[in-house]
Design an enzyme around this catalytic site. Structure first.
Site, PDB file in Angstrom:
ATOM      1  N   LYS A   1       0.828  -1.212   0.000  1.00  0.00           N
ATOM      2  CA  LYS A   1       0.000   0.000   0.000  1.00  0.00           C
ATOM      3  C   LYS A   1       0.858   1.256   0.000  1.00  0.00           C
ATOM      4  O   LYS A   1       0.465   2.286  -0.558  1.00  0.00           O
ATOM      5  CB  LYS A   1      -0.946  -0.014   1.200  1.00  0.00           C
TER       6      LYS A   1
ATOM      7  N   LYS B   1      -6.370 -11.904  -8.507  1.00  0.00           N
ATOM      8  CA  LYS B   1      -7.757 -12.001  -8.083  1.00  0.00           C
ATOM      9  C   LYS B   1      -8.602 -10.858  -8.658  1.00  0.00           C
ATOM     10  O   LYS B   1      -8.100  -9.756  -8.876  1.00  0.00           O
ATOM     11  CB  LYS B   1      -7.849 -11.942  -6.552  1.00  0.00           C
TER      12      LYS B   1
ATOM     13  N   LYS C   1     -12.046  -5.189  -6.352  1.00  0.00           N
ATOM     14  CA  LYS C   1     -12.893  -3.997  -6.442  1.00  0.00           C
ATOM     15  C   LYS C   1     -12.065  -2.741  -6.680  1.00  0.00           C
ATOM     16  O   LYS C   1     -12.618  -1.689  -6.984  1.00  0.00           O
ATOM     17  CB  LYS C   1     -13.747  -3.851  -5.192  1.00  0.00           C
TER      18      LYS C   1
END
Length: 334
Positions: free
Chosen positions: A115, A197, A200
């Site tokens: 992040k 994966k 969103k």
């Protein structure tokens, strides 16, 4: 134990739009757990602000996510469905646990590194101590089990380490949680890059099917899904795009991958992609209809928010008072 059941905790962030992968891999499987466990399902809006959010959008998405929990079949009478930010114990316990967590442990967290790379202009302390808040989320309700994916296993291990460290000093205060090993939900990959994966937060809008996508959008995304030049519908690692579409069709229809391969033997990718899209639409339509119905019933959702926040606060306070006493905080005068 609550009501003679083991306790299960899980939650999702109120950012972005949930995908078909989130539903088939997690949310759909949560519904059956309330028969076996006392379940706490949080909308983890406190975690969300480690990245800058537009306030009105965050509030809207938090309510939409809570509504979606209920629309997916989570009964708010049997499950505690609440906003993380409505229970002050999450923040209070986080501060205490920060004092029992080592810098070296947090430095090793791979998600912090990931992040930080994505948000180099906002590497804040919350991003660094995020795993301690996650530990507080879990330990606050004395959770016995936590459903986690591979990407969160490191955080659960840290939670266990913190709980054991605290218990070794002060006695049997926290339940040391175990990862939930149950029915494995479908692992749905990106439609455009089947090596990762479905997410969103994917920047490519064609990579993910979102739960609120209309039928035309779902069909279009399935038609554009990455396959290969082999023109064979086989369930194997050498064809990751096709394998992913088989997994989606399988999860939506309840058929095994072997049955899907047999069903489309000799048929082209075009026909198969259409069928995958139709299967996804058949799963999403009832969910979308229920969301639309619930959104019109403001007083019902408001009542769930109020009642479940009070329930979560009650159990959180039981743990928090015990912890505060153990570390030496003065008793409140009541």
């Amino acid at each position: 134990m609550i009501n003679d059941k083991k306790v299960l905790f899980s939650g999702m962030q109120a950012t972005g739009n949930l995908t078909l992968g989130n539903y088939l891999g997690a949310l759909k499987n949560w519904v059956a757990l309330s028969d076996e466990y006392e379940c706490f399902y949080s909308v983890v809006d406190m975690h969300s602000i480690t990245v800058r959010q537009e306030p009105a959008t965050l509030r809207k998405r938090a309510r939409a996510l809570l509504t979606l929990y209920i629309a997916a079949g989570l009964d708010p009478e049997k499950n505690c469905i609440y906003y993380q930010s409505h229970v002050s114990g999450h923040a209070e316990l986080t501060w205490i646990l920060n004092c029992f967590t080592y810098m070296g442990e947090l430095n090793r967290m791979t998600q912090f590194k990931d992040k930080s790379a994505k948000h180099a202009d906002n590497i804040n302390a919350g991003l660094f101590t995020y795993p301690v808040l996650m530990a507080a989320d879990i330990l606050l309700y004395q959770a016995d089990v936590v459903p986690v994916g591979i990407d969160q296993m490191q955080h659960l291990e840290l939670t266990r380490d913190i709980a054991e460290r605290f218990n070794n000093i002060y006695g049997d205060v926290f339940t040391v949680p175990e990862p939930y090993i149950g029915k494995v939900g479908a692992k749905i990959m990106s439609l455009q890059d089947p090596a990762k994966k479905m997410s969103k937060s994917d920047e490519n809008p064609n990579a993910s099917i979102y739960l609120m996508d209309d039928p035309d959008t779902v069909m279009r995304k399935c038609k554009r899904a990455v396959t290969d030049s082999e023109a064979q519908i086989l369930y194997r690692d050498e064809q990751p795009g096709v394998k992913n579409l088989i997994d989606i069709y399988s999860a939506c229809t309840g058929k095994s991958p072997e049955e899907v391969v047999a069903e489309f033997d000799g048929k082209g990718y075009g026909v198969f992609k259409m069928a995958v899209g139709e299967a996804a639409v058949s799963v999403l339509k009832p969910l979308q209809d229920e969301v639309a119905r619930l959104e019109k019933d403001k007083s019902y959702i408001d009542g769930v928010i109020k009642a479940n926040a009070e329930k979560a606060q009650y159990f959180a306070n039981k743990t928090l008072r015990k912890v505060q006493k153990k570390v030496g905080f003065p008793d409140k005068i009541r």
